[in-house]
Design a protein around this motif. Structure first.
Motif, PDB file in Angstrom:
ATOM      1  N   LYS A  60      -3.172 -15.935   2.557  1.00  0.00           N
ATOM      2  CA  LYS A  60      -3.519 -14.787   2.505  1.00  0.00           C
ATOM      3  C   LYS A  60      -2.465 -13.583   2.874  1.00  0.00           C
ATOM      4  CE  LYS A  60      -5.697 -14.544   7.179  1.00  0.00           C
ATOM      5  NZ  LYS A  60      -7.220 -14.267   7.781  1.00  0.00           N
ATOM      6  N   MET A 108       6.077   2.221   2.489  1.00  0.00           N
ATOM      7  CA  MET A 108       5.931   3.288   3.468  1.00  0.00           C
ATOM      8  C   MET A 108       6.630   4.693   2.816  1.00  0.00           C
ATOM      9  SD  MET A 108       6.918   2.082   7.233  1.00  0.00           S
ATOM     10  CE  MET A 108       7.514   0.469   7.343  1.00  0.00           C
ATOM     11  N   GLN A 168      -2.181   2.699   4.789  1.00  0.00           N
ATOM     12  CA  GLN A 168      -1.093   3.236   4.258  1.00  0.00           C
ATOM     13  C   GLN A 168      -1.108   3.764   2.913  1.00  0.00           C
ATOM     14  OE1 GLN A 168       2.843   1.163   3.683  1.00  0.00           O
ATOM     15  NE2 GLN A 168       3.263   1.702   5.756  1.00  0.00           N
ATOM     16  N   LYS A 222       1.676 -15.653  10.651  1.00  0.00           N
ATOM     17  CA  LYS A 222       1.272 -15.180   9.260  1.00  0.00           C
ATOM     18  C   LYS A 222       2.132 -15.740   8.260  1.00  0.00           C
ATOM     19  CE  LYS A 222      -0.513 -10.675  10.660  1.00  0.00           C
ATOM     20  NZ  LYS A 222      -0.634  -9.428  10.592  1.00  0.00           N
ATOM     21  N   GLU A 230      -6.742 -19.272  -5.209  1.00  0.00           N
ATOM     22  CA  GLU A 230      -7.594 -18.353  -4.688  1.00  0.00           C
ATOM     23  C   GLU A 230      -9.150 -18.346  -5.515  1.00  0.00           C
ATOM     24  OE1 GLU A 230      -6.801 -16.805  -1.407  1.00  0.00           O
ATOM     25  OE2 GLU A 230      -7.380 -15.094  -2.429  1.00  0.00           O
ATOM     26  N   GLU A 278       1.308  -7.548  -4.294  1.00  0.00           N
ATOM     27  CA  GLU A 278       1.357  -6.412  -5.125  1.00  0.00           C
ATOM     28  C   GLU A 278       2.062  -5.152  -4.479  1.00  0.00           C
ATOM     29  OE1 GLU A 278      -2.712  -6.000  -6.301  1.00  0.00           O
ATOM     30  OE2 GLU A 278      -2.603  -7.758  -7.464  1.00  0.00           O
ATOM     31  N   GLN A 336       6.309   1.495  15.604  1.00  0.00           N
ATOM     32  CA  GLN A 336       7.507   1.832  14.352  1.00  0.00           C
ATOM     33  C   GLN A 336       6.773   3.373  13.748  1.00  0.00           C
ATOM     34  OE1 GLN A 336       5.338  -1.437  12.487  1.00  0.00           O
ATOM     35  NE2 GLN A 336       7.165  -2.948  12.757  1.00  0.00           N
ATOM     36  N   LYS A 359       6.830   5.623   0.231  1.00  0.00           N
ATOM     37  CA  LYS A 359       5.887   5.978  -1.196  1.00  0.00           C
ATOM     38  C   LYS A 359       4.699   6.720  -0.682  1.00  0.00           C
ATOM     39  CE  LYS A 359       6.134   2.691  -4.682  1.00  0.00           C
ATOM     40  NZ  LYS A 359       5.428   1.502  -4.990  1.00  0.00           N
ATOM     41  N   SER A 360       4.197   6.171   0.443  1.00  0.00           N
ATOM     42  CA  SER A 360       2.885   6.627   1.022  1.00  0.00           C
ATOM     43  C   SER A 360       3.088   7.959   1.875  1.00  0.00           C
ATOM     44  CB  SER A 360       2.084   5.587   1.554  1.00  0.00           C
ATOM     45  OG  SER A 360       2.889   5.267   2.832  1.00  0.00           O
ATOM     46  N   LYS A 361       4.398   8.408   2.020  1.00  0.00           N
ATOM     47  CA  LYS A 361       4.557   9.766   2.712  1.00  0.00           C
ATOM     48  C   LYS A 361       4.259  11.244   1.783  1.00  0.00           C
ATOM     49  CE  LYS A 361       6.130   8.387   6.651  1.00  0.00           C
ATOM     50  NZ  LYS A 361       5.490   8.756   8.018  1.00  0.00           N
ATOM     51  N   ARG A 362       3.959  12.151   2.569  1.00  0.00           N
ATOM     52  CA  ARG A 362       3.680  13.196   1.716  1.00  0.00           C
ATOM     53  C   ARG A 362       4.399  14.350   2.414  1.00  0.00           C
ATOM     54  NH1 ARG A 362      -1.705  13.223   1.048  1.00  0.00           N
ATOM     55  NH2 ARG A 362      -1.665  10.890   1.586  1.00  0.00           N
ATOM     56  N   VAL A 367      -0.725 -13.341  -0.452  1.00  0.00           N
ATOM     57  CA  VAL A 367      -1.543 -12.659  -1.415  1.00  0.00           C
ATOM     58  C   VAL A 367      -1.441 -11.207  -0.955  1.00  0.00           C
ATOM     59  CG1 VAL A 367      -3.737 -12.332  -2.254  1.00  0.00           C
ATOM     60  CG2 VAL A 367      -3.149 -14.389  -1.590  1.00  0.00           C
ATOM     61  N   GLU A 368      -1.677 -10.578   0.274  1.00  0.00           N
ATOM     62  CA  GLU A 368      -1.448  -9.514   0.530  1.00  0.00           C
ATOM     63  C   GLU A 368      -0.198  -8.667   0.083  1.00  0.00           C
ATOM     64  OE1 GLU A 368      -3.542  -9.290   4.561  1.00  0.00           O
ATOM     65  OE2 GLU A 368      -2.292  -7.680   4.667  1.00  0.00           O
ATOM     66  N   ARG A 381      -4.782  10.025  -1.477  1.00  0.00           N
ATOM     67  CA  ARG A 381      -3.962  10.559  -2.890  1.00  0.00           C
ATOM     68  C   ARG A 381      -4.896   9.959  -3.929  1.00  0.00           C
ATOM     69  NH1 ARG A 381       1.399   9.668  -2.530  1.00  0.00           N
ATOM     70  NH2 ARG A 381       1.427  10.400  -0.358  1.00  0.00           N
TER      71      ARG A 381
END
Lengths: 398, 67, 367
Positions: free
Chosen positions: A180, A348, C172, A176, A123, A187, A278, A350-353, A183-184, C176
């Motif tokens: 890239k 997913m 997503q 896919k 990269e 993390e 989904q 983790k990003s819920k509230r 890379v996506e 926050r």
């Protein structure tokens, strides 16, 4: 006259500023790379790179009578990743030109060790293509890199074509599979799937005599499975068939192929216009992943001895739905057991509230408890040229 | 570097003579000369490997003031 | 002194291209690295701050109609101190030109022509810009009018084609953000691009009418564009990749493909970036030249402009690599711009109010 001369002089001066290419390299000074393979020397830890260089002579009109190899493979070994590229100058008579290669093969051993260094190196280059397709190989890399591919003489292009064709015909390889995409997910907890290729024989055919034999399958490159990459490390592999279900569940394919059995006879169904919805909800402190799949079916093969009726067709779609949900569920459970977060559930969650999710988020491995709530619906809208099968001997009841 | 100095001297001399011939104001000649010399000094600093880094100077000043 | 006039629309286009022109390219990556999925919100508060600052400048300019910041400095603070302030402004304009010039060089070298020496880009670009500057602000305004349309259309085109890669999943985990932390970490966005537009203090006298309205509208538009671009970058490229690339938008253009024959549009986007940088640089350059001319009461711009090429191209080499450039703008740009955009204008306003009050009081007993 004077203003005219002045104008011409000015234009001439301006022309001098048009630099063109600063590197002053002619095209015939370049070694155009078509395919690259990399591995690691197990003893010294040095990196080994194979560059497959396109031989322009084999493709030119006048002299291209055959008799020369379409590609040449150079092996370069260096202490580090950067050095190998530079050291190619010691064995290549032309300047290494990697701007256009679109396929890269990595050995399984290197992939299991981790691809982070490779990705970071790649990269960083100015002339990189982030749409570079990545392949993992379980055969010996030197053999893979020295395999001639018939019909399409550039192996790099062959491999790309394999991915595209498989994607179109069964949806078992996702498009896919590029740098890239890797890379996506570098993390995140989500896994990346990269195609695995193998050599179909134990030994490659290393001369262009290869093009004279009719046996196309002899020592050729074939797709043989899919590697599961977690962040930058290969953690396992699954079969191509399983990967079809994975792609379906993830909504990354437009085509899907499924054989079902009805009355002990095979029916081949080809699904298209696949739509996947989904959402992640929770019920009783357990996350539930809801996936709704709808598809149109085309009957490619029907070995039933029955006429196609309304009733029969509805049985058929029911069977398809059942079969797909069951197999997909099995894949899902297997993945959870092996701790592969194939679908990015951890992220997913983790990003819920909301307070209900708070409790789930506090549990480290909550994603492993996630239930899959899969609903498949389908309808047949293409039955082929004949509606009812020819009965043959069975028709008279014998 | 030699080429740069030569080029500079040619440009400098040329522009000075042109300006004087056009009877430009004294103020302007002084200003242009100063600017040219400043630019020349800066270029020389680049050539002599002691780059003048304007951003470093600003950063130093801001750090000194303590913003 | 020239008596050029630019129309309201031209002024709007100039401001908008100055604000959004280069920042849409250089800003999103940094924002996304700090604020992840919520990066697109940041331009809004920066834009609000920009509008607040713009109100101060317009206030100042209204008190002294027909005067540029150089004249205002001299008039308000007297010749010695005012001259010094004016000189400071000129150094700011020159430094800004240097910074923009370096941006061209870095960008071209990093993405398209790695072997070409930096100075070549710098001097080529400066020569063209100098030509525009010698021709005057009307020329710059007209050319930016033309370039703006081309830029906008190309950008929209690439935008539409890249939408094929759009993925809502990239968002997503949004909303926050730690507001204060992001505010501090991304404070350079106040400086670049919003507070930088203080260079228009030099151009207000040329505008025929409706300065305030078109200026504020341009800032609002620039804010929206910047936010949109950031939003778009997140949606197409995803947070992980966008925060690691030096020029995310360039990568987006690189990956655009319609079929297999229509791909690699990066040169196109490089072209619109060059056009944008041209407008921005010519404004900054013009302001430095004009400032010098006004300060030293010189009537022709020609020689000053030529002389500045040498200085700017030399100073533009004063960074070793793009990292230094980025580091500087992240750490110091805000504070540095603050001095010129808020501190000095407020001081000038204050002094002029006190003077007015003083004058009135002195007049009263006399009457």
């Amino acid at each position: 006259m004077r203003p005219a001369i002045r104008r011409i002089a000015l234009a001439g001066l301006a022309l001098c500023c048009l630099t063109g290419c600063w590197d002053r390299t002619e095209i015939n000074e370049l070694a155009i790379v078509g395919l690259v393979g990399s591995e690691e020397n197990k003893e010294t830890g040095a990196s080994i790179v194979y560059y497959q260089i396109v031989n322009p002579v084999a493709f030119s009109q006048e002299s291209g009578k055959g008799g020369t190899s379409p590609v040449y493979t150079y092996k370069v070994e260096g202490e580090s990743r950067g050095e190998t590229g530079r050291r190619s100058a010691e064995s290549l008579p032309r300047k290494l030109f990697t701007d256009h290669y679109q396929t890269h093969i990595i050995t399984e051993a290197l992939a299991r060790k981790g691809l982070r260094q490779f990705v970071n190196f790649y990269e960083r280059q100015y002339n990189r293509r982030s749409s570079l397709l990545l392949f993992i190989t379980d055969s010996k890399l030197s053999d893979v890199m020295m395999t001639y591919t018939p019909l399409e003489q550039l192996p790099g292009r062959t491999l790309r074509a394999l991915v595209h064709n498989t994607n179109m015909s069964t949806g078992r390889i996702s498009l896919k599979s590029r740098v890239k995409d890797l890379v996506e997910n570098m993390e995140s907890s989500k896994c990346t799937m990269l195609p695995v290729i193998s050599l179909s024989d134990s030994k490659p055919f290393q001369t262009i005599k290869r093009f004279e034999t009719i046996e196309a399958n002899r020592s050729n490159l074939v797709l043989s499975g899919v590697a599961v990459i977690k962040q930058d490390r290969m953690v396992g592999r699954i079969g191509l068939r399983d990967n079809g279900y994975y792609n379906l569940l993830k909504g990354e394919t437009n085509t899907f192929f499924q054989t079902i059995k009805m009355n002990n006879r095979d029916i081949d169904l080809f699904a298209n216009k696949i739509k996947v919805k989904q959402s992640l909800t929770q019920a009783g402190g357990v996350p539930v992943w809801n996936v709704k799949i709808t598809a149109n079916l085309a009957i490619h093969n029907n070995e039933q001895m029955e006429k196609l009726t309304w009733e029969n067709l509805s049985k058929l779609t029911d069977e398809f739905n059942r079969e797909v949900s069951e197999t997909t569920n099995q894949l899902y459970k297997r993945a959870l057991k092996k701790e592969w977060d194939l679908f990015g559930l951890a992220d997913m969650i983790k990003s819920k509230r909301g307070s209900a999710w708070k409790a789930i988020q506090d549990k480290e491995e909550a994603w492993k408890d996630t239930r899959l709530n899969l609903k498949v619906t389908s309808s047949v809208n293409d039955v082929g040229e004949i509606i009812n099968p020819y009965m043959g001997g069975k028709a008279s009841g014998k | 570097m030699i080429w740069f100095i030569l080029l500079f001297i040619v440009i400098f001399g040329g522009s000075l003579t042109l300006m004087i011939r056009q009877r430009t104001e004294k103020r302007e000649i002084v200003l242009v000369t100063t600017l040219l010399l400043l630019g020349f000094a800066d270029w020389m600093s680049v050539f002599l490997n002691h780059k003048f880094k304007s951003s470093k100077v600003i950063a130093l000043l801001i750090d000194l003031v303590g913003l | 002194m020239e008596s050029s006039k630019i129309t309201v629309w031209q002024f709007f286009v100039l401001t908008l291209s100055f604000l959004a022109g280069t920042s849409f390219f250089f800003i999103p990556g940094g924002l996304i690295a700090v604020a992840k999925q919520d990066a697109w919100i940041i331009p809004f508060w920066a834009g609000a701050a920009g509008i607040a600052a713009a109100l101060i400048w317009i206030r100042l300019a209204r008190q002294y109609p027909g005067m540029s910041i150089i004249h205002i400095c001299m008039k308000v603070a007297g010749k010695p101190i005012g001259g010094l302030l004016a000189f400071l402004y000129i150094t700011y304009f020159i430094q800004l030109s240097v910074f923009i010039t370096r941006n061209v060089g870095d960008f071209m070298k990093q993405t398209m022509m790695p072997i070409t020496p930096l100075t070549v880009f710098h001097s080529m670009f400066l020569v063209i810009t100098a030509y525009a500057v010698i021709k005057g602000i009307e020329t710059i305004a007209r050319s930016s009018e033309l370039l703006f349309i081309i830029m906008a259309l190309t950008f929209v085109l690439i935008f539409c084609m890249a939408l094929a890669q759009w993925d809502w999943n990239h968002f997503q985990g949004s909303f926050r953000m730690n507001v204060w932390e992001s505010l501090v970490e991304t404070r350079n966005i106040f400086g670049f691009p919003f507070l930088e537009s203080l260079v228009f203090l030099m151009l207000f006298p040329f505008v025929q009418a409706k300065v305030k309205r078109s200026f504020i509208w341009a800032i609002i538009m620039a804010t929206a564009l910047l936010s949109l671009t950031t939003f778009f970058t997140i949606g197409v490229l995803g947070v992980t990749r966008a925060s690691h690339d030096t020029y995310p938008l360039f990568v987006i253009a690189q990956e655009v493909h319609v079929g297999t024959f229509f791909e690699h549009l990066e040169s196109t986007i490089a072209l619109i970036l060059l056009a944008a940088i041209f407008i921005k640089l010519s404004i900054a350059y013009y302001c430095s030249v004009l400032g010098l001319c006004q300060l030293f009461r010189i009537s022709s711009r020609f020689w000053v402009t030529i002389a500045l090429i040498l200085l700017i191209s030399g100073l533009a080499l004063g960074y070793d690599n793009v990292v230094e450039n980025i580091e500087f703008s992240q750490r110091y740009d805000f504070e540095y711009t603050l001095l010129y955009s808020i501190f000095i204008p407020c001081l000038l306003l204050l002094v002029s109010w006190i003077r007015k009050g003083w004058g009135k009081r002195r007049e009263e007993p006399a009457s």
